[in-house]
Motif scaffolding. Structure first.
Motif, PDB file in Angstrom:
ATOM      1  N   GLN A   1       0.836  -1.208   0.000  1.00 56.61           N
ATOM      2  CA  GLN A   1       0.000   0.000   0.000  1.00 56.61           C
ATOM      3  C   GLN A   1       0.866   1.251   0.000  1.00 56.61           C
ATOM      4  OE1 GLN A   1      -2.261  -0.962   3.538  1.00 56.61           O
ATOM      5  NE2 GLN A   1      -4.096  -1.488   2.347  1.00 56.61           N
ATOM      6  N   MET A   2       1.951   1.217   0.762  1.00 56.08           N
ATOM      7  CA  MET A   2       2.855   2.368   0.797  1.00 56.08           C
ATOM      8  C   MET A   2       3.514   2.570  -0.566  1.00 56.08           C
ATOM      9  SD  MET A   2       4.535   1.880   4.579  1.00 56.08           S
ATOM     10  CE  MET A   2       5.744   3.155   4.366  1.00 56.08           C
ATOM     11  N   LYS A   3       3.926   1.470  -1.207  1.00 59.63           N
ATOM     12  CA  LYS A   3       4.522   1.570  -2.542  1.00 59.63           C
ATOM     13  C   LYS A   3       3.506   2.143  -3.530  1.00 59.63           C
ATOM     14  CE  LYS A   3       7.614  -2.421  -2.240  1.00 59.63           C
ATOM     15  NZ  LYS A   3       7.880  -3.742  -2.868  1.00 59.63           N
ATOM     16  N   ASP A   4       2.263   1.635  -3.462  1.00 56.61           N
ATOM     17  CA  ASP A   4       1.205   2.146  -4.345  1.00 56.61           C
ATOM     18  C   ASP A   4       1.051   3.647  -4.185  1.00 56.61           C
ATOM     19  OD1 ASP A   4       0.695  -0.423  -5.243  1.00 56.61           O
ATOM     20  OD2 ASP A   4      -1.171  -0.670  -4.118  1.00 56.61           O
ATOM     21  N   LYS A   5       1.063   4.107  -2.958  1.00 57.79           N
ATOM     22  CA  LYS A   5       0.838   5.528  -2.662  1.00 57.79           C
ATOM     23  C   LYS A   5       2.040   6.384  -3.065  1.00 57.79           C
ATOM     24  CE  LYS A   5      -0.183   8.545   1.280  1.00 57.79           C
ATOM     25  NZ  LYS A   5       1.054   9.210   1.652  1.00 57.79           N
ATOM     26  N   ASP A   6       3.238   5.937  -2.711  1.00 55.34           N
ATOM     27  CA  ASP A   6       4.430   6.769  -2.899  1.00 55.34           C
ATOM     28  C   ASP A   6       5.125   6.600  -4.248  1.00 55.34           C
ATOM     29  OD1 ASP A   6       4.056   7.813  -0.351  1.00 55.34           O
ATOM     30  OD2 ASP A   6       5.351   6.332   0.593  1.00 55.34           O
ATOM     31  N   ILE A   7       5.040   5.411  -4.834  1.00 56.01           N
ATOM     32  CA  ILE A   7       5.761   5.143  -6.076  1.00 56.01           C
ATOM     33  C   ILE A   7       4.809   5.025  -7.255  1.00 56.01           C
ATOM     34  CG2 ILE A   7       7.331   3.544  -7.251  1.00 56.01           C
ATOM     35  CD1 ILE A   7       8.224   2.728  -4.335  1.00 56.01           C
ATOM     36  N   GLY A   8       3.681   4.418  -7.022  1.00 56.41           N
ATOM     37  CA  GLY A   8       2.697   4.195  -8.080  1.00 56.41           C
ATOM     38  C   GLY A   8       2.210   2.757  -8.034  1.00 56.41           C
ATOM     39  N   LYS A   9       1.085   2.530  -8.631  1.00 60.90           N
ATOM     40  CA  LYS A   9       0.500   1.192  -8.647  1.00 60.90           C
ATOM     41  C   LYS A   9       1.310   0.268  -9.545  1.00 60.90           C
ATOM     42  CE  LYS A   9      -3.917   2.169  -6.939  1.00 60.90           C
ATOM     43  NZ  LYS A   9      -4.106   1.679  -5.621  1.00 60.90           N
ATOM     44  N   ILE A  10       1.175  -1.041  -9.286  1.00 62.24           N
ATOM     45  CA  ILE A  10       1.830  -2.044 -10.113  1.00 62.24           C
ATOM     46  C   ILE A  10       1.372  -1.856 -11.551  1.00 62.24           C
ATOM     47  CG2 ILE A  10       1.940  -4.523 -10.607  1.00 62.24           C
ATOM     48  CD1 ILE A  10       1.781  -4.990  -7.581  1.00 62.24           C
ATOM     49  N   GLY A  11       2.342  -1.877 -12.474  1.00 64.86           N
ATOM     50  CA  GLY A  11       2.026  -1.690 -13.885  1.00 64.86           C
ATOM     51  C   GLY A  11       2.323  -0.294 -14.394  1.00 64.86           C
ATOM     52  N   THR A  12       2.520   0.658 -13.475  1.00 62.41           N
ATOM     53  CA  THR A  12       2.888   2.002 -13.911  1.00 62.41           C
ATOM     54  C   THR A  12       4.385   2.028 -14.211  1.00 62.41           C
ATOM     55  OG1 THR A  12       3.323   2.790 -11.664  1.00 62.41           O
ATOM     56  CG2 THR A  12       1.084   3.103 -12.511  1.00 62.41           C
ATOM     57  N   VAL A  13       4.808   2.943 -15.038  1.00 64.64           N
ATOM     58  CA  VAL A  13       6.215   3.049 -15.425  1.00 64.64           C
ATOM     59  C   VAL A  13       7.097   3.244 -14.192  1.00 64.64           C
ATOM     60  CG1 VAL A  13       7.897   4.425 -16.714  1.00 64.64           C
ATOM     61  CG2 VAL A  13       5.660   3.952 -17.709  1.00 64.64           C
ATOM     62  N   GLU A  14       6.686   4.119 -13.296  1.00 63.17           N
ATOM     63  CA  GLU A  14       7.486   4.414 -12.110  1.00 63.17           C
ATOM     64  C   GLU A  14       7.653   3.178 -11.237  1.00 63.17           C
ATOM     65  OE1 GLU A  14       4.690   6.145 -12.922  1.00 63.17           O
ATOM     66  OE2 GLU A  14       5.565   8.003 -13.668  1.00 63.17           O
TER      67      GLU A  14
ATOM     68  N   ASP B   1       7.265  -0.048 -12.138  1.00 64.46           N
ATOM     69  CA  ASP B   1       8.041  -1.071 -12.835  1.00 64.46           C
ATOM     70  C   ASP B   1       9.529  -0.763 -12.749  1.00 64.46           C
ATOM     71  OD1 ASP B   1       5.737  -2.425 -13.486  1.00 64.46           O
ATOM     72  OD2 ASP B   1       5.707  -1.784 -15.582  1.00 64.46           O
ATOM     73  N   LYS B   2       9.898   0.500 -12.913  1.00 64.96           N
ATOM     74  CA  LYS B   2      11.299   0.914 -12.822  1.00 64.96           C
ATOM     75  C   LYS B   2      11.844   0.650 -11.415  1.00 64.96           C
ATOM     76  CE  LYS B   2      14.352   4.859 -13.361  1.00 64.96           C
ATOM     77  NZ  LYS B   2      14.481   6.282 -13.389  1.00 64.96           N
ATOM     78  N   TYR B   3      11.059   1.006 -10.410  1.00 63.70           N
ATOM     79  CA  TYR B   3      11.459   0.790  -9.017  1.00 63.70           C
ATOM     80  C   TYR B   3      11.677  -0.699  -8.745  1.00 63.70           C
ATOM     81  CZ  TYR B   3      10.857   0.000  -4.025  1.00 63.70           C
ATOM     82  OH  TYR B   3      11.019  -0.440  -2.741  1.00 63.70           O
ATOM     83  N   GLU B   4      10.724  -1.529  -9.152  1.00 64.41           N
ATOM     84  CA  GLU B   4      10.815  -2.965  -8.896  1.00 64.41           C
ATOM     85  C   GLU B   4      12.025  -3.569  -9.617  1.00 64.41           C
ATOM     86  OE1 GLU B   4       9.032  -4.602  -6.708  1.00 64.41           O
ATOM     87  OE2 GLU B   4       7.450  -3.129  -6.347  1.00 64.41           O
ATOM     88  N   PHE B   5      12.288  -3.126 -10.852  1.00 63.26           N
ATOM     89  CA  PHE B   5      13.440  -3.620 -11.612  1.00 63.26           C
ATOM     90  C   PHE B   5      14.735  -3.249 -10.906  1.00 63.26           C
ATOM     91  CE2 PHE B   5      16.792  -2.830 -14.756  1.00 63.26           C
ATOM     92  CZ  PHE B   5      16.900  -4.089 -15.304  1.00 63.26           C
ATOM     93  N   GLU B   6      14.862  -1.988 -10.510  1.00 67.45           N
ATOM     94  CA  GLU B   6      16.076  -1.533  -9.838  1.00 67.45           C
ATOM     95  C   GLU B   6      16.296  -2.269  -8.515  1.00 67.45           C
ATOM     96  OE1 GLU B   6      15.697   2.724  -9.648  1.00 67.45           O
ATOM     97  OE2 GLU B   6      16.200   2.956 -11.775  1.00 67.45           O
ATOM     98  N   LEU B   7      15.228  -2.548  -7.813  1.00 69.76           N
ATOM     99  CA  LEU B   7      15.324  -3.284  -6.557  1.00 69.76           C
ATOM    100  C   LEU B   7      15.830  -4.698  -6.810  1.00 69.76           C
ATOM    101  CD1 LEU B   7      14.837  -3.310  -3.510  1.00 69.76           C
ATOM    102  CD2 LEU B   7      12.482  -4.015  -3.981  1.00 69.76           C
ATOM    103  N   ARG B   8      15.292  -5.353  -7.832  1.00 70.55           N
ATOM    104  CA  ARG B   8      15.754  -6.704  -8.161  1.00 70.55           C
ATOM    105  C   ARG B   8      17.230  -6.708  -8.559  1.00 70.55           C
ATOM    106  NH1 ARG B   8      11.149  -6.833 -11.458  1.00 70.55           N
ATOM    107  NH2 ARG B   8       9.371  -7.524 -10.273  1.00 70.55           N
TER     108      ARG B   8
END
Length: 110
Positions: A15-28, A30-37
């Motif tokens: 929920q915090m990621k959705d609020k601060d970074i964007g929902k799953i599937g948004t460019v922001e 996806d970029k965050y999740e990729f960089e984390l991996r």
């Protein structure tokens, strides 16, 4: 002195990621999740290398690259090929499993 009772709203990490970074599937997001991996992958390489008592230079020699390449790989795996990652884990005698997920709703055949 007057104190007010404020209720703190509990949120999950997602929920915090959705609020601060964007929902799953948004460019922001996806970029965050990729960089984390990629950061986790670099950390795993470093951890396994140290567990095997190898220096960056020794690992580099095993796969035919300079120490600086191993250092970069451990810090930033964004600009590396899968082939290099596989070479590193093979040299470390570590098993690697990849998972590919496809979103069926976005797959179209022309």
């Amino acid at each position: 002195m007057v104190t007010k009772n404020k209720k703190m709203k509990m949120m999950t990490l997602d929920q915090m990621k959705d609020k601060d970074i964007g929902k799953i599937g948004t460019v922001e997001r996806d970029k965050y999740e990729f960089e984390l991996r990629m950061e986790v992958l670099g950390d795993m390489i470093k951890s396994v290398r140290k567990e095997r008592n190898l220096t960056q230079e020794q690992l580099g020699e095993l796969i035919g690259v300079q120490k600086s390449q191993i250092s970069k790989l451990e810090r930033n795996t964004k600009n590396v090929t899968i082939e290099t990652i596989l070479k590193v884990f093979k040299a470390l005698k570590a098993n690697v499993r990849f998972s590919v997920e496809m979103n069926e709703s976005e797959f179209k055949v022309a």
